[in-house]
Design a protein around this motif. Sequence first.
Motif, PDB file in Angstrom:
ATOM      1  N   HIS A   1       0.808  -1.226   0.000  1.00 44.76           N
ATOM      2  CA  HIS A   1       0.000   0.000   0.000  1.00 44.76           C
ATOM      3  C   HIS A   1       0.838   1.272   0.000  1.00 44.76           C
ATOM      4  N   ILE A   2       1.894   1.314   0.821  1.00 43.72           N
ATOM      5  CA  ILE A   2       2.695   2.540   0.909  1.00 43.72           C
ATOM      6  C   ILE A   2       3.363   2.845  -0.427  1.00 43.72           C
ATOM      7  N   THR A   3       3.774   1.800  -1.162  1.00 44.66           N
ATOM      8  CA  THR A   3       4.370   2.001  -2.488  1.00 44.66           C
ATOM      9  C   THR A   3       3.342   2.553  -3.468  1.00 44.66           C
ATOM     10  N   LEU A   4       2.132   2.026  -3.404  1.00 42.13           N
ATOM     11  CA  LEU A   4       1.059   2.490  -4.297  1.00 42.13           C
ATOM     12  C   LEU A   4       0.689   3.944  -4.013  1.00 42.13           C
ATOM     13  N   GLU A   5       0.762   4.337  -2.744  1.00 42.81           N
ATOM     14  CA  GLU A   5       0.398   5.699  -2.361  1.00 42.81           C
ATOM     15  C   GLU A   5       1.508   6.702  -2.704  1.00 42.81           C
ATOM     16  N   LYS A   6       2.750   6.262  -2.600  1.00 44.19           N
ATOM     17  CA  LYS A   6       3.895   7.163  -2.747  1.00 44.19           C
ATOM     18  C   LYS A   6       4.344   7.331  -4.190  1.00 44.19           C
ATOM     19  N   THR A   7       4.012   6.363  -5.049  1.00 46.14           N
ATOM     20  CA  THR A   7       4.475   6.363  -6.430  1.00 46.14           C
ATOM     21  C   THR A   7       3.298   6.350  -7.395  1.00 46.14           C
ATOM     22  N   ASN A   8       3.607   6.307  -8.698  1.00 44.31           N
ATOM     23  CA  ASN A   8       2.523   6.243  -9.680  1.00 44.31           C
ATOM     24  C   ASN A   8       2.115   4.817 -10.028  1.00 44.31           C
ATOM     25  N   LEU A   9       2.658   3.818  -9.314  1.00 41.52           N
ATOM     26  CA  LEU A   9       2.279   2.434  -9.590  1.00 41.52           C
ATOM     27  C   LEU A   9       0.803   2.179  -9.280  1.00 41.52           C
ATOM     28  N   GLY A  10       0.273   2.917  -8.329  1.00 44.39           N
ATOM     29  CA  GLY A  10      -1.137   2.738  -7.981  1.00 44.39           C
ATOM     30  C   GLY A  10      -2.083   3.119  -9.103  1.00 44.39           C
ATOM     31  N   LYS A  11      -1.575   3.887 -10.086  1.00 52.60           N
ATOM     32  CA  LYS A  11      -2.406   4.326 -11.206  1.00 52.60           C
ATOM     33  C   LYS A  11      -2.188   3.491 -12.465  1.00 52.60           C
ATOM     34  N   LEU A  12      -1.315   2.493 -12.381  1.00 50.86           N
ATOM     35  CA  LEU A  12      -1.057   1.661 -13.550  1.00 50.86           C
ATOM     36  C   LEU A  12      -2.287   0.842 -13.918  1.00 50.86           C
ATOM     37  N   SER A  13      -2.495   0.697 -15.214  1.00 49.76           N
ATOM     38  CA  SER A  13      -3.621  -0.097 -15.707  1.00 49.76           C
ATOM     39  C   SER A  13      -3.129  -1.063 -16.772  1.00 49.76           C
ATOM     40  N   VAL A  14      -3.947  -2.035 -17.105  1.00 48.30           N
ATOM     41  CA  VAL A  14      -3.584  -3.055 -18.084  1.00 48.30           C
ATOM     42  C   VAL A  14      -3.241  -2.407 -19.428  1.00 48.30           C
ATOM     43  N   ASP A  15      -2.185  -2.904 -20.046  1.00 49.31           N
ATOM     44  CA  ASP A  15      -1.654  -2.462 -21.338  1.00 49.31           C
ATOM     45  C   ASP A  15      -0.835  -1.178 -21.265  1.00 49.31           C
ATOM     46  N   GLN A  16      -0.708  -0.596 -20.075  1.00 52.37           N
ATOM     47  CA  GLN A  16       0.101   0.614 -19.949  1.00 52.37           C
ATOM     48  C   GLN A  16       1.582   0.251 -20.026  1.00 52.37           C
ATOM     49  N   LYS A  17       2.368   1.072 -20.720  1.00 55.22           N
ATOM     50  CA  LYS A  17       3.801   0.828 -20.867  1.00 55.22           C
ATOM     51  C   LYS A  17       4.551   1.239 -19.596  1.00 55.22           C
ATOM     52  N   VAL A  18       5.598   0.488 -19.289  1.00 55.64           N
ATOM     53  CA  VAL A  18       6.424   0.783 -18.113  1.00 55.64           C
ATOM     54  C   VAL A  18       7.898   0.631 -18.474  1.00 55.64           C
ATOM     55  N   ASN A  19       8.736   1.417 -17.793  1.00 58.38           N
ATOM     56  CA  ASN A  19      10.186   1.289 -17.942  1.00 58.38           C
ATOM     57  C   ASN A  19      10.676   0.145 -17.061  1.00 58.38           C
ATOM     58  N   VAL A  20      11.517  -0.716 -17.627  1.00 54.34           N
ATOM     59  CA  VAL A  20      12.012  -1.881 -16.890  1.00 54.34           C
ATOM     60  C   VAL A  20      13.541  -1.881 -16.880  1.00 54.34           C
ATOM     61  N   GLU A  21      14.116  -2.077 -15.684  1.00 52.98           N
ATOM     62  CA  GLU A  21      15.567  -2.225 -15.562  1.00 52.98           C
ATOM     63  C   GLU A  21      15.874  -3.276 -14.507  1.00 52.98           C
ATOM     64  N   LEU A  22      16.717  -4.235 -14.854  1.00 57.70           N
ATOM     65  CA  LEU A  22      17.178  -5.218 -13.878  1.00 57.70           C
ATOM     66  C   LEU A  22      18.259  -4.584 -13.012  1.00 57.70           C
ATOM     67  N   SER A  23      18.413  -5.096 -11.796  1.00 55.51           N
ATOM     68  CA  SER A  23      19.436  -4.547 -10.904  1.00 55.51           C
ATOM     69  C   SER A  23      20.810  -4.773 -11.500  1.00 55.51           C
ATOM     70  N   MET A  24      21.717  -3.845 -11.219  1.00 56.17           N
ATOM     71  CA  MET A  24      23.044  -3.890 -11.826  1.00 56.17           C
ATOM     72  C   MET A  24      23.917  -4.968 -11.197  1.00 56.17           C
ATOM     73  N   LYS A  25      24.876  -5.456 -11.990  1.00 60.12           N
ATOM     74  CA  LYS A  25      25.892  -6.370 -11.497  1.00 60.12           C
ATOM     75  C   LYS A  25      27.120  -5.544 -11.110  1.00 60.12           C
ATOM     76  N   TYR A  26      27.958  -6.097 -10.238  1.00 59.34           N
ATOM     77  CA  TYR A  26      29.154  -5.367  -9.826  1.00 59.34           C
ATOM     78  C   TYR A  26      30.100  -5.122 -10.997  1.00 59.34           C
ATOM     79  N   SER A  27      29.994  -5.947 -12.040  1.00 57.35           N
ATOM     80  CA  SER A  27      30.872  -5.793 -13.187  1.00 57.35           C
ATOM     81  C   SER A  27      30.321  -4.824 -14.230  1.00 57.35           C
TER      82      SER A  27
END
Length: 207
Positions: free
Chosen positions: A64-90
């Motif tokens: 809930h706190i994430t949904l309230e603090k960010t725009n994820l709570g407004k995401l709907s089906v078929d909406q585009k999102v930016n995706v990034e995997l966590s970085m490696k040390y290398s």
Amino acid sequence: MYTGLVQTLGRVQKVTANESGKEFVFYCPDLVQDIKIDDSIAINGVCLTATALTETGFKAQAVHITLEKTNLGKLSVDQKVNVELSMKYSDRVGGHFVQGHVNGVATFLRATTKGENNEVWFKAPTELKKYLLKEGSVALDGISLTIADVKDDEFLITFIPHTWSATQIHTRSIGDELNLEVDMMAKMMANYVEMYLNNKRDNHAQA
């Protein structure tokens, strides 16, 4: 930890409300072979944990706190999102260090074009404006960006054509809210200076 360099444009496949918040299913076939359960993945700059895998993406729970603090709570089906995997040390850090811990949301105010670039002014929450520095770094919806100008609580970003088209920023319009993460180095320095000045005032008062 992330670099703020968006790896792919994903899409929301399913949203299910539950007692804990919302469960999302994200479509990102370009990255699914590199994702494992319990991996940290940034969606619009928000660090989420992959709770299950699908043939074309993964599931993640947002509380809930994430949904309230960010725009994820407004995401709907078929909406585009930016995706990034966590970085490696290398990995090379081509952007800047992004934690995936969103500090607030910035509002899309107005946009103009200059040559092939798109210039956009955003309004930041008042409490975050002290961390916004001209030529400093900032992350918007997980995109590592350089601040071109600052006027009070408004800041300007110049988007080159590649960033504009390769991320979901081109789908944004006036009034939209973007997840804002300030540069952690700027935040640490500002907090250190504030603590130093407070201690100096306290010592002066006691003298």
